[in-house]
Design an enzyme around this catalytic site. Sequence first.
Site, PDB file in Angstrom:
ATOM      1  N   ASP A  70      -8.867 -15.612  -3.227  1.00  0.00           N
ATOM      2  CA  ASP A  70      -9.183 -14.194  -3.490  1.00  0.00           C
ATOM      3  C   ASP A  70     -10.687 -14.051  -3.703  1.00  0.00           C
ATOM      4  O   ASP A  70     -11.487 -14.853  -3.185  1.00  0.00           O
ATOM      5  CB  ASP A  70      -8.345 -13.683  -4.673  1.00  0.00           C
ATOM      6  CG  ASP A  70      -8.083 -12.187  -4.606  1.00  0.00           C
ATOM      7  OD1 ASP A  70      -8.942 -11.424  -5.077  1.00  0.00           O
ATOM      8  OD2 ASP A  70      -7.037 -11.774  -4.064  1.00  0.00           O
ATOM      9  N   ASP A  71     -11.086 -13.058  -4.456  1.00  0.00           N
ATOM     10  CA  ASP A  71     -12.495 -12.713  -4.642  1.00  0.00           C
ATOM     11  C   ASP A  71     -13.296 -13.902  -5.206  1.00  0.00           C
ATOM     12  O   ASP A  71     -12.733 -14.813  -5.806  1.00  0.00           O
ATOM     13  CB  ASP A  71     -12.570 -11.533  -5.622  1.00  0.00           C
ATOM     14  CG  ASP A  71     -13.815 -10.693  -5.432  1.00  0.00           C
ATOM     15  OD1 ASP A  71     -14.709 -11.135  -4.699  1.00  0.00           O
ATOM     16  OD2 ASP A  71     -13.881  -9.599  -6.017  1.00  0.00           O
ATOM     17  N   LYS A 148      -7.158 -10.670   3.236  1.00  0.00           N
ATOM     18  CA  LYS A 148      -6.933  -9.518   2.348  1.00  0.00           C
ATOM     19  C   LYS A 148      -8.244  -8.754   2.280  1.00  0.00           C
ATOM     20  O   LYS A 148      -9.285  -9.326   1.940  1.00  0.00           O
ATOM     21  CB  LYS A 148      -6.531 -10.033   0.970  1.00  0.00           C
ATOM     22  CG  LYS A 148      -6.534  -9.001  -0.153  1.00  0.00           C
ATOM     23  CD  LYS A 148      -6.023  -9.654  -1.444  1.00  0.00           C
ATOM     24  CE  LYS A 148      -6.164  -8.754  -2.651  1.00  0.00           C
ATOM     25  NZ  LYS A 148      -5.714  -9.438  -3.887  1.00  0.00           N
ATOM     26  N   ASP A 150     -10.263  -5.659   0.629  1.00  0.00           N
ATOM     27  CA  ASP A 150     -10.211  -4.797  -0.558  1.00  0.00           C
ATOM     28  C   ASP A 150     -10.987  -3.498  -0.334  1.00  0.00           C
ATOM     29  O   ASP A 150     -11.574  -3.279   0.743  1.00  0.00           O
ATOM     30  CB  ASP A 150     -10.752  -5.606  -1.754  1.00  0.00           C
ATOM     31  CG  ASP A 150     -10.039  -5.264  -3.046  1.00  0.00           C
ATOM     32  OD1 ASP A 150      -9.560  -4.127  -3.177  1.00  0.00           O
ATOM     33  OD2 ASP A 150      -9.981  -6.133  -3.933  1.00  0.00           O
ATOM     34  N   TRP A 187      -5.794   0.430  -2.702  1.00  0.00           N
ATOM     35  CA  TRP A 187      -4.839   0.902  -3.710  1.00  0.00           C
ATOM     36  C   TRP A 187      -5.042   2.350  -4.059  1.00  0.00           C
ATOM     37  O   TRP A 187      -4.239   2.963  -4.736  1.00  0.00           O
ATOM     38  CB  TRP A 187      -4.944   0.054  -4.981  1.00  0.00           C
ATOM     39  CG  TRP A 187      -6.220  -0.715  -5.042  1.00  0.00           C
ATOM     40  CD1 TRP A 187      -6.348  -2.050  -4.790  1.00  0.00           C
ATOM     41  CD2 TRP A 187      -7.543  -0.223  -5.305  1.00  0.00           C
ATOM     42  NE1 TRP A 187      -7.676  -2.413  -4.890  1.00  0.00           N
ATOM     43  CE2 TRP A 187      -8.427  -1.317  -5.203  1.00  0.00           C
ATOM     44  CE3 TRP A 187      -8.072   1.034  -5.603  1.00  0.00           C
ATOM     45  CZ2 TRP A 187      -9.801  -1.198  -5.406  1.00  0.00           C
ATOM     46  CZ3 TRP A 187      -9.435   1.160  -5.792  1.00  0.00           C
ATOM     47  CH2 TRP A 187     -10.281   0.045  -5.700  1.00  0.00           C
ATOM     48  N   ARG A 204      -1.359  -2.485   0.045  1.00  0.00           N
ATOM     49  CA  ARG A 204      -1.069  -2.335  -1.376  1.00  0.00           C
ATOM     50  C   ARG A 204      -0.675  -0.894  -1.652  1.00  0.00           C
ATOM     51  O   ARG A 204      -1.314   0.034  -1.161  1.00  0.00           O
ATOM     52  CB  ARG A 204      -2.300  -2.724  -2.170  1.00  0.00           C
ATOM     53  CG  ARG A 204      -2.397  -4.229  -2.397  1.00  0.00           C
ATOM     54  CD  ARG A 204      -1.603  -4.648  -3.609  1.00  0.00           C
ATOM     55  NE  ARG A 204      -2.161  -4.005  -4.770  1.00  0.00           N
ATOM     56  CZ  ARG A 204      -3.248  -4.452  -5.397  1.00  0.00           C
ATOM     57  NH1 ARG A 204      -3.843  -5.561  -5.018  1.00  0.00           N
ATOM     58  NH2 ARG A 204      -3.709  -3.797  -6.435  1.00  0.00           N
ATOM     59  N   ASP A 208      -3.713  -2.614  -9.484  1.00  0.00           N
ATOM     60  CA  ASP A 208      -3.458  -4.034  -9.763  1.00  0.00           C
ATOM     61  C   ASP A 208      -2.299  -4.247 -10.741  1.00  0.00           C
ATOM     62  O   ASP A 208      -2.225  -3.597 -11.783  1.00  0.00           O
ATOM     63  CB  ASP A 208      -4.694  -4.663 -10.413  1.00  0.00           C
ATOM     64  CG  ASP A 208      -5.822  -4.808  -9.419  1.00  0.00           C
ATOM     65  OD1 ASP A 208      -5.758  -4.173  -8.354  1.00  0.00           O
ATOM     66  OD2 ASP A 208      -6.756  -5.556  -9.725  1.00  0.00           O
TER      67      ASP A 208
HETATM   68  C1  GAL Z   1      -8.814  -5.790  -6.843  1.00  0.00           C
HETATM   69  C2  GAL Z   1      -7.541  -6.239  -6.159  1.00  0.00           C
HETATM   70  C3  GAL Z   1      -7.069  -7.503  -6.837  1.00  0.00           C
HETATM   71  C4  GAL Z   1      -8.127  -8.567  -6.689  1.00  0.00           C
HETATM   72  C5  GAL Z   1      -9.459  -8.053  -7.244  1.00  0.00           C
HETATM   73  C6  GAL Z   1     -10.590  -9.010  -6.953  1.00  0.00           C
HETATM   74  O1  GAL Z   1      -9.263  -4.637  -6.260  1.00  0.00           O
HETATM   75  O2  GAL Z   1      -6.586  -5.233  -6.255  1.00  0.00           O
HETATM   76  O3  GAL Z   1      -5.848  -7.939  -6.276  1.00  0.00           O
HETATM   77  O4  GAL Z   1      -8.266  -8.910  -5.344  1.00  0.00           O
HETATM   78  O5  GAL Z   1      -9.800  -6.810  -6.694  1.00  0.00           O
HETATM   79  O6  GAL Z   1     -11.819  -8.553  -7.451  1.00  0.00           O
END
Ligand code: GAL
Length: 422
Positions: A70-71, A148, A150, A187, A204, A208
Amino acid sequence: MNSFLSLLLFSSLFILTLSHNNGVARTPPMGWNSWNQFACNIDQDLLTDTIDQIVSSGLADAGYKFVNIDDCWSYKNGRDNKTNELIPDPVRFSRGIHSLSKYAHSKGVKLGIYGDVGFTTCAGYPGTLDHFQTDADTFARWEIDYLKLDFCDIPKKVQDEPWIYFGYMSEALNKTGRPIVFSICAWQPKEMYKWARKIGNSWRTTDDINVSWQSVLSIIDQNRELYPYAEPGSWNDPDMLEVGVVRDGRSLSQNQARTHFSLWTLLSAPLLLGNDLRKIRDPDQKWVFDILTNRDAIAVNQDPNGAQGRSLYQNIQGKIDRDGNCESKNCTRTEVWGRPLTRPTKQSYAAILFNRAGPNVDDEKFTQEKITIRWSSLGMPSDAKVRVKDIWSNKDLGVYQGSFTSEPVEKHNVVYIRLEQQ
Ligand code: GAL
């Protein structure tokens, strides 16, 4: 060209550009993602260990094939001066991302990565806006299998017409020729499922998730009406799993985790584990492993018909306030969910009998409840004879005509059943 013809040409071009017909994710993707447990505390050792564990624990054999970063994986201060490409963090990912995907592939699993449609990611790392093809090409060269994307730090044009910018990435990925699952993480825009299903493999549907029962319930409620939008290749994504996740001392109880997993499987959600897989074989994690590897629950999720479960009925008795608390002497709050299946036979179904009760499991105004499902609510004849199998106890409960009533279901727990019309 007459105006009808030009309209036809225009609309077919539009459809051609938007269709994310990449042939992947015909059933909901299953795997692991680093965010829920680790947030930005990630590096190549964690990823390598997770790849090892997902394979050696048996999770990969149960279907969990993606290991998704992820990030916070990239160099925070910018792109490569010459090529404009994203750069893996030189300290935490010193061996690069391609070496990780090669390692994953050598073990029979896949590697996913994370980006952002705006200027920067949610944690402030370089975003993909204006670099869609460059980044898609980089990911393809690194043999990435899942992206993924964002929705943080976006200019107004992306806020107003997000489908255009996610569409650019969809096209860019298609152009690479590499099959890459495209997971849209927008989201915020309302009703994004109406456009996202044409562009991505999942989108999504909510904010979160966090490690709380309230978060799980709120997401279930927000996904209640979204079943028309799911189909093979495109899935509503109610966010990743919190089963076995412990963060800031908080975790779901076993009943709550079982309910969360049951609903996610019935809802055809992508099943992305969020827990620390380096601990999955510890004795105190056995219940977590058992939930995550239940064959029947996974078979419901992976049924080829791709039908998303629906809320069939809710039984609310007593006065319940907006937060779910009982304001009368006693209250009942139960729900029944169901969906058709094509396996083991075409006359198969799955159903969840859920004792939702109040938000606090110790609230004595709610009690255990027997819950009934009538076969007619699933579209079967009202006098149908149906064999019932309990998914969590793995027991054949026998054949029932017209309806089935469970034994008392504990609060925040479910009875999850597979049904075969006789
Ligand atoms: C949010 C996302 C999370 C995660 C996060 C990382 O926007 O919904 O699942 O990826 O960023 O910073």
